[in-house]
Write a protein that holds these residues in place. Structure first.
Motif, PDB file in Angstrom:
ATOM      1  N   VAL A  31       0.713  -1.095  -0.085  1.00  0.00           N
ATOM      2  CA  VAL A  31       0.096   0.029  -0.032  1.00  0.00           C
ATOM      3  C   VAL A  31       0.761   1.281  -0.047  1.00  0.00           C
ATOM      4  N   VAL A  32       2.226   1.219  -0.232  1.00  0.00           N
ATOM      5  CA  VAL A  32       2.959   2.243  -0.398  1.00  0.00           C
ATOM      6  C   VAL A  32       3.753   2.131  -1.672  1.00  0.00           C
ATOM      7  N   PRO A  33       4.251   2.879  -2.302  1.00  0.00           N
ATOM      8  CA  PRO A  33       5.206   2.905  -3.560  1.00  0.00           C
ATOM      9  C   PRO A  33       6.345   2.496  -3.079  1.00  0.00           C
ATOM     10  N   ARG A  34       6.953   1.553  -3.808  1.00  0.00           N
ATOM     11  CA  ARG A  34       8.016   0.791  -3.401  1.00  0.00           C
ATOM     12  C   ARG A  34       8.680   0.006  -4.852  1.00  0.00           C
ATOM     13  N   ARG A  35       9.924  -0.420  -4.621  1.00  0.00           N
ATOM     14  CA  ARG A  35      10.477  -1.307  -5.762  1.00  0.00           C
ATOM     15  C   ARG A  35      10.762  -2.714  -5.291  1.00  0.00           C
ATOM     16  N   PHE A  36      10.840  -3.641  -6.017  1.00  0.00           N
ATOM     17  CA  PHE A  36      11.008  -5.116  -5.599  1.00  0.00           C
ATOM     18  C   PHE A  36      12.336  -5.576  -6.563  1.00  0.00           C
ATOM     19  N   ASP A  37      13.391  -6.151  -5.533  1.00  0.00           N
ATOM     20  CA  ASP A  37      14.539  -6.350  -5.960  1.00  0.00           C
ATOM     21  C   ASP A  37      14.666  -7.615  -6.762  1.00  0.00           C
ATOM     22  N   PRO A  38      15.597  -7.885  -7.487  1.00  0.00           N
ATOM     23  CA  PRO A  38      15.679  -9.137  -8.401  1.00  0.00           C
ATOM     24  C   PRO A  38      15.766 -10.291  -7.702  1.00  0.00           C
ATOM     25  N   ARG A  39      16.241 -10.415  -6.333  1.00  0.00           N
ATOM     26  CA  ARG A  39      16.049 -11.481  -5.404  1.00  0.00           C
ATOM     27  C   ARG A  39      14.700 -12.009  -5.142  1.00  0.00           C
ATOM     28  N   THR A  40      13.966 -11.032  -4.881  1.00  0.00           N
ATOM     29  CA  THR A  40      12.517 -11.259  -4.701  1.00  0.00           C
ATOM     30  C   THR A  40      11.761 -11.876  -5.809  1.00  0.00           C
ATOM     31  N   ILE A  41      11.949 -11.358  -6.996  1.00  0.00           N
ATOM     32  CA  ILE A  41      11.323 -12.045  -8.422  1.00  0.00           C
ATOM     33  C   ILE A  41      11.594 -13.278  -8.441  1.00  0.00           C
ATOM     34  N   ASP A  42      13.137 -13.466  -8.335  1.00  0.00           N
ATOM     35  CA  ASP A  42      13.437 -14.973  -8.385  1.00  0.00           C
ATOM     36  C   ASP A  42      12.760 -15.832  -7.391  1.00  0.00           C
ATOM     37  N   GLY A  43      12.563 -15.238  -6.291  1.00  0.00           N
ATOM     38  CA  GLY A  43      11.901 -16.159  -5.407  1.00  0.00           C
ATOM     39  C   GLY A  43      10.459 -16.415  -5.648  1.00  0.00           C
ATOM     40  N   LEU A  44       9.946 -15.247  -6.313  1.00  0.00           N
ATOM     41  CA  LEU A  44       8.440 -15.616  -6.506  1.00  0.00           C
ATOM     42  C   LEU A  44       8.467 -16.655  -7.764  1.00  0.00           C
ATOM     43  N   ASP A  45       9.245 -16.525  -8.619  1.00  0.00           N
ATOM     44  CA  ASP A  45       9.312 -17.496  -9.703  1.00  0.00           C
ATOM     45  C   ASP A  45       9.404 -19.062  -9.202  1.00  0.00           C
TER      46      ASP A  45
END
Length: 336
Positions: free
Chosen positions: A131-145
């Motif tokens: 609910v706040v503007p933010r970035r998601f780092d590559p490690r997070t995206i890899d984990g989601l994958d």
């Protein structure tokens, strides 16, 4: 770029995938996703024809946890499926790619979603929201994958676990299919009060499917009729699942019935897409959901539910016609 209405993609959405009962493995996946991203909300969405079904979720507002859906057109996840690629939104208020309904209703500002693929088709998304503007780092995206792969495996396992076993005579199966369509046709008719009540609450002019039933909204919308409709919808689920199983078994041995599987799965999807509206009505009836919250939920799913109800009615007619053709082709008369 994928076609969201591709019948081959939609055909992968069937059986236990479309249920909304809790599953410990899927629930663990969304909890892990939220923890990984340090986000308050996470869910597995299945992008159907009219809605996105929230198959497992963490941290949702109450009305969304009850309905387990939003309109597909309001969803961010439709873009993940369409593009068959991750979608990262740092500030939804400023991002022109995404619909604004969820931003306005629930203050969603940041989103990261990755495709959930079954047999090569993107059927939905595993996503996290903030609910706040933010970035998601590559490690997070890899984990989601990686979690999305687990989600896809679990959804496939659920469908396979519920696959029909044993055998029955072809004509016996066709008779059961015809009989099931008659039950479902009456059941779909009984859902009119839920749709009428939602239309009344939204101030929507009465139109199909309610008008097509030659009944007035005031006659349809009573507490008794709403309770009956909710109960009927719950009973319909097992009948529709059995019909899908029978259709698959018949199609494997009778080429004349090859269209039954597609029609049966279309019926099941239609029922799943009406479900959010029914669950919201049930929440109000049981006192677990306030009317104002239910109204927010209805605004996200009403149009899709009306369209899905109409599609389910058409599918029932197609299934019955297909069963009759198959019986004629195999030398048997109509069901009693």
């Amino acid at each position: 770029m994928a076609d969201l209405n591709d019948p081959v993609r939609l055909a992968e959405l069937h059986g236990a995938m479309l249920r909304t009962d809790a599953d410990a493995i899927l629930d663990a996946c969304v909890t892990r996703a939220a923890r990984l991203a340090r986000a308050p909300i996470a869910f597995v969405s299945l992008v159907v024809r009219h809605i996105q079904l929230l198959r497992a979720h963490h941290g949702l507002p109450l009305e969304l946890a009850v309905s387990c859906a939003t309109s597909r057109s309001n969803s961010f996840c439709q873009l993940v499926v369409r593009d068959e690629a991750p979608l990262l939104v740092e500030d939804a208020l400023r991002d022109e790619r995404v619909p604004k309904e969820l931003v306005e209703h629930y203050g969603i500002r940041a989103y990261a979603g990755v495709p959930v693929r079954v047999r090569g088709h993107a059927i939905g998304s595993l996503c996290v929201l903030d609910v706040v503007p933010r970035r998601f780092d590559p490690r997070t995206i890899d984990g989601l994958d990686q979690l999305a792969i687990e989600v896809a495996g679990r959804l496939s396992d659920l469908v396979e676990r519920d696959a029909p076993v044993g055998s029955a005579d072809l004509q016996e199966r066709l008779v059961r299919i015809e009989q099931a369509t008659r039950v479902l046709e009456r059941a779909l008719l009984s859902l009119a009060p839920v749709i009428a009540a939602a239309q009344n609450a939204a101030g929507v002019r009465q139109q199909a499917p309610v008008d097509a039933m030659h009944a007035t909204p005031s006659a349809l919308v009573t507490i008794t009729s709403l309770r009956a409709a909710v109960g009927c919808w719950r009973d319909m689920g097992s009948v529709a699942e059995e019909l899908c199983d029978e259709a698959a078994a018949v199609a494997s041995s009778a080429p004349a019935a090859s269209g039954l599987v597609a029609a049966a799965r279309a019926l099941a999807r239609g029922m799943a897409e009406v479900g959010p509206l029914v669950r919201l009505a049930e929440g109000v009836l049981e006192g677990t959901l306030e009317e104002t919250a239910a109204e927010r939920g209805r605004s996200l799913v009403l149009r899709g539910a009306i369209d899905a109800h109409e599609a389910a009615c058409v599918a029932v007619s197609e299934i019955r016609a297909g069963a009759l053709r198959a019986r004629a082709a195999t030398g048997s008369g109509a069901a009693p």
